[in-house]
Design a protein around this motif. Structure first.
Motif, PDB file in Angstrom:
ATOM      1  N   ARG A   7     -73.109 118.267  -4.747  1.00 45.05           N
ATOM      2  CA  ARG A   7     -72.934 119.667  -4.242  1.00 45.05           C
ATOM      3  C   ARG A   7     -71.630 120.140  -4.570  1.00 45.05           C
ATOM      4  N   ALA A   8     -70.557 119.361  -4.330  1.00 48.42           N
ATOM      5  CA  ALA A   8     -69.071 119.626  -4.875  1.00 48.42           C
ATOM      6  C   ALA A   8     -68.935 119.988  -6.179  1.00 48.42           C
ATOM      7  N   VAL A   9     -69.415 118.938  -6.880  1.00 47.05           N
ATOM      8  CA  VAL A   9     -69.414 119.247  -8.361  1.00 47.05           C
ATOM      9  C   VAL A   9     -69.919 120.562  -9.093  1.00 47.05           C
ATOM     10  N   THR A  10     -71.381 120.650  -8.513  1.00 49.91           N
ATOM     11  CA  THR A  10     -72.046 121.876  -9.024  1.00 49.91           C
ATOM     12  C   THR A  10     -71.310 123.170  -8.411  1.00 49.91           C
ATOM     13  N   THR A  11     -70.630 123.216  -7.233  1.00 51.06           N
ATOM     14  CA  THR A  11     -70.356 124.422  -6.767  1.00 51.06           C
ATOM     15  C   THR A  11     -69.174 124.678  -7.684  1.00 51.06           C
ATOM     16  N   VAL A  12     -68.350 123.870  -8.026  1.00 51.60           N
ATOM     17  CA  VAL A  12     -67.035 123.954  -8.962  1.00 51.60           C
ATOM     18  C   VAL A  12     -67.620 124.636 -10.405  1.00 51.60           C
ATOM     19  N   ASP A  13     -68.656 124.191 -10.957  1.00 52.38           N
ATOM     20  CA  ASP A  13     -69.337 124.373 -12.129  1.00 52.38           C
ATOM     21  C   ASP A  13     -70.719 123.600 -12.418  1.00 52.38           C
ATOM     22  N   LYS A  14     -71.748 124.434 -12.485  1.00 48.40           N
ATOM     23  CA  LYS A  14     -72.948 123.855 -12.562  1.00 48.40           C
ATOM     24  C   LYS A  14     -73.334 123.071 -13.795  1.00 48.40           C
ATOM     25  N   ARG A  15     -72.501 123.385 -14.960  1.00 50.54           N
ATOM     26  CA  ARG A  15     -72.608 122.610 -16.348  1.00 50.54           C
ATOM     27  C   ARG A  15     -71.777 121.104 -16.280  1.00 50.54           C
ATOM     28  N   LEU A  16     -71.094 120.967 -15.352  1.00 47.53           N
ATOM     29  CA  LEU A  16     -70.422 119.690 -15.352  1.00 47.53           C
ATOM     30  C   LEU A  16     -71.578 118.639 -15.323  1.00 47.53           C
ATOM     31  N   ILE A  17     -71.319 117.535 -16.187  1.00 45.30           N
ATOM     32  CA  ILE A  17     -72.113 116.479 -16.009  1.00 45.30           C
ATOM     33  C   ILE A  17     -71.562 115.395 -15.192  1.00 45.30           C
ATOM     34  N   LEU A  18     -72.172 114.823 -14.391  1.00 48.63           N
ATOM     35  CA  LEU A  18     -71.874 113.731 -13.590  1.00 48.63           C
ATOM     36  C   LEU A  18     -72.061 112.367 -14.345  1.00 48.63           C
ATOM     37  N   PHE A  19     -71.235 111.642 -14.266  1.00 48.67           N
ATOM     38  CA  PHE A  19     -71.286 110.108 -14.968  1.00 48.67           C
ATOM     39  C   PHE A  19     -71.621 109.359 -13.713  1.00 48.67           C
ATOM     40  N   GLY A  20     -72.434 108.399 -13.772  1.00 47.37           N
ATOM     41  CA  GLY A  20     -72.656 107.381 -12.689  1.00 47.37           C
ATOM     42  C   GLY A  20     -73.598 106.417 -13.112  1.00 47.37           C
ATOM     43  N   PRO A  21     -73.920 105.147 -12.312  1.00 47.39           N
ATOM     44  CA  PRO A  21     -74.610 104.370 -12.394  1.00 47.39           C
ATOM     45  C   PRO A  21     -76.178 104.743 -12.487  1.00 47.39           C
ATOM     46  N   PRO A  22     -77.066 104.090 -13.565  1.00 49.73           N
ATOM     47  CA  PRO A  22     -78.302 104.539 -13.866  1.00 49.73           C
ATOM     48  C   PRO A  22     -79.258 104.023 -12.364  1.00 49.73           C
ATOM     49  N   GLY A  23     -80.005 104.924 -11.939  1.00 51.28           N
ATOM     50  CA  GLY A  23     -81.135 104.510 -10.834  1.00 51.28           C
ATOM     51  C   GLY A  23     -80.091 104.612  -9.488  1.00 51.28           C
ATOM     52  N   SER A  24     -79.218 104.804  -9.525  1.00 48.23           N
ATOM     53  CA  SER A  24     -78.088 104.973  -8.081  1.00 48.23           C
ATOM     54  C   SER A  24     -78.582 106.050  -7.321  1.00 48.23           C
ATOM     55  N   ARG A  25     -78.149 105.971  -5.862  1.00 57.02           N
ATOM     56  CA  ARG A  25     -78.059 107.184  -5.265  1.00 57.02           C
ATOM     57  C   ARG A  25     -77.354 108.508  -5.865  1.00 57.02           C
ATOM     58  N   LEU A  26     -76.453 108.161  -6.574  1.00 54.58           N
ATOM     59  CA  LEU A  26     -75.714 109.363  -6.918  1.00 54.58           C
ATOM     60  C   LEU A  26     -76.623 109.985  -8.388  1.00 54.58           C
ATOM     61  N   HIS A  27     -77.391 109.128  -9.068  1.00 52.05           N
ATOM     62  CA  HIS A  27     -78.431 109.512  -9.945  1.00 52.05           C
ATOM     63  C   HIS A  27     -79.423 110.320  -9.320  1.00 52.05           C
ATOM     64  N   ARG A  28     -79.962 109.771  -8.319  1.00 53.63           N
ATOM     65  CA  ARG A  28     -81.261 110.457  -7.679  1.00 53.63           C
ATOM     66  C   ARG A  28     -80.907 111.859  -7.029  1.00 53.63           C
ATOM     67  N   GLU A  29     -79.613 111.800  -6.467  1.00 49.24           N
ATOM     68  CA  GLU A  29     -79.180 113.073  -5.779  1.00 49.24           C
ATOM     69  C   GLU A  29     -79.067 114.028  -7.030  1.00 49.24           C
ATOM     70  N   ALA A  30     -78.447 113.738  -7.966  1.00 47.27           N
ATOM     71  CA  ALA A  30     -78.235 114.570  -9.115  1.00 47.27           C
ATOM     72  C   ALA A  30     -79.519 115.165  -9.785  1.00 47.27           C
ATOM     73  N   GLU A  31     -80.597 114.247  -9.880  1.00 49.60           N
ATOM     74  CA  GLU A  31     -81.809 114.711 -10.350  1.00 49.60           C
ATOM     75  C   GLU A  31     -82.459 115.976  -9.100  1.00 49.60           C
ATOM     76  N   ARG A  32     -82.363 115.227  -7.913  1.00 49.00           N
ATOM     77  CA  ARG A  32     -82.892 116.272  -6.932  1.00 49.00           C
ATOM     78  C   ARG A  32     -82.147 117.644  -6.710  1.00 49.00           C
ATOM     79  N   GLN A  33     -80.979 117.462  -7.145  1.00 48.34           N
ATOM     80  CA  GLN A  33     -80.178 119.008  -6.844  1.00 48.34           C
ATOM     81  C   GLN A  33     -80.105 119.730  -8.293  1.00 48.34           C
ATOM     82  N   GLY A  34     -81.037 119.153  -9.412  1.00 47.03           N
ATOM     83  CA  GLY A  34     -80.940 119.848 -10.515  1.00 47.03           C
ATOM     84  C   GLY A  34     -79.623 119.710 -11.395  1.00 47.03           C
ATOM     85  N   ALA A  35     -78.727 118.863 -11.173  1.00 47.02           N
ATOM     86  CA  ALA A  35     -77.337 118.652 -11.811  1.00 47.02           C
ATOM     87  C   ALA A  35     -77.363 117.827 -12.868  1.00 47.02           C
ATOM     88  N   PRO A  36     -77.001 118.077 -13.984  1.00 41.14           N
ATOM     89  CA  PRO A  36     -77.090 117.335 -15.158  1.00 41.14           C
ATOM     90  C   PRO A  36     -76.304 115.876 -14.986  1.00 41.14           C
TER      91      PRO A  36
END
Length: 263
Positions: free
Chosen positions: A135-164
């Motif tokens: 949420r913090a990253v997408t609030t700054v800029d929705k185009r920002l791509i998050l880097f993180g481990p595949p299949g992780s909670r961070l990955h799943r939350e990015a998918e859930r919130q529609g973040a790249p």
């Protein structure tokens, strides 16, 4: 039918000096990598190093990313802390915003965000923390791509919130059978031999799998591979890795929003 060439991003964590102190081979690495994760002042870095690193990235056409960490210089951001999701979100916003200002002043655009160290691993396993960071990253800029481990909670939350999101692998770190990185405290957790790091990267990119510490393989499909810059041989290792990838017909390119491998 002609298949498109395989593509991978090479990223490195840079700008991690402070004041009169510096280490690593940032200038040499920036001639090799396609993405740079720049420390934003909490675990390492300072405004002057941030500015200089951004200037160099923009001049070379290297994609610029923020590398926000926990406020723990003494532990280099590698020690877990008891933090609330709200605190983590504020720290992310503060650090990403600071680096974004330097990028804008150079006429560039911030491309991605990769949490550092303990924050990276905490967000991989904690759904509430991961959700707050996305949420913090997408609030700054929705185009920002998050880097993180595949299949992780961070990955799943990015998918859930529609973040790249760009799933990340490591050329110079050993893997556990469940796909997690081996702890730095375990024997041979760091892969020092350039040939071994290159072979691991090729296995990840071409086969979508990595050999683990147990000798077995686990699936690992990623869009970006990290090469650590905090050693005296980092640039040489990265150069050999990039050469091996290109020799195998693999294109090195930073991820873009809309790339298929970015979920």
């Amino acid at each position: 039918m002609i298949q498109p060439p395989l593509e991978i991003d090479l990223n490195a964590d840079l700008g991690e000096g402070y004041g009169a102190y510096s280490f690593g081979e940032d200038d040499s690495l920036l001639e090799i990598v396609s993405s740079a994760n720049i420390a934003c002042g909490f675990h390492a870095g300072d405004p002057h190093i941030m500015r200089r690193t951004v200037e160099r990235c923009v001049a070379l056409g290297v994609a610029v990313g923020a590398h926000p960490g926990l406020p723990d210089r003494m532990g280099f951001g590698r020690r877990e802390m008891a933090v609330t999701p709200e605190e983590a979100a504020d720290w992310i916003t503060y650090q990403v915003g600071a680096l974004q200002a330097f990028v804008h002043s150079e006429g560039g655009r911030l491309q991605h965000v990769k949490p550092h160290g303990a924050l990276y691993h905490m967000a991989a396993g904690d759904a509430e923390l991961a959700s707050a960071i996305v949420r913090a990253v997408t609030t700054v800029d929705k185009r920002l791509i998050l880097f993180g481990p595949p299949g992780s909670r961070l990955h799943r939350e990015a998918e859930r919130q529609g973040a790249p999101f760009a799933a990340e692998g490591f050329a110079d770190r050993a893997y556990m059978p469940d796909g997690r990185l081996a702890s730095r405290g375990t024997p041979n957790a760091m892969i020092e031999a350039s040939e071994q790091a290159a072979a691991q990267a090729l296995s990840i990119v071409k086969e979508g799998r990595v050999r683990t510490v147990s000798g077995e393989f686990c699936e690992l499909r990623v869009r970006t591979i990290c090469v650590h810059g905090d050693s005296s041989k980092a640039a040489g290792r990265a150069k050999q890795l990039a050469s091996a990838l290109r020799s195998a017909g693999i294109m090195i390119r930073a991820p873009q929003v809309g790339d298929k491998p970015c979920s």
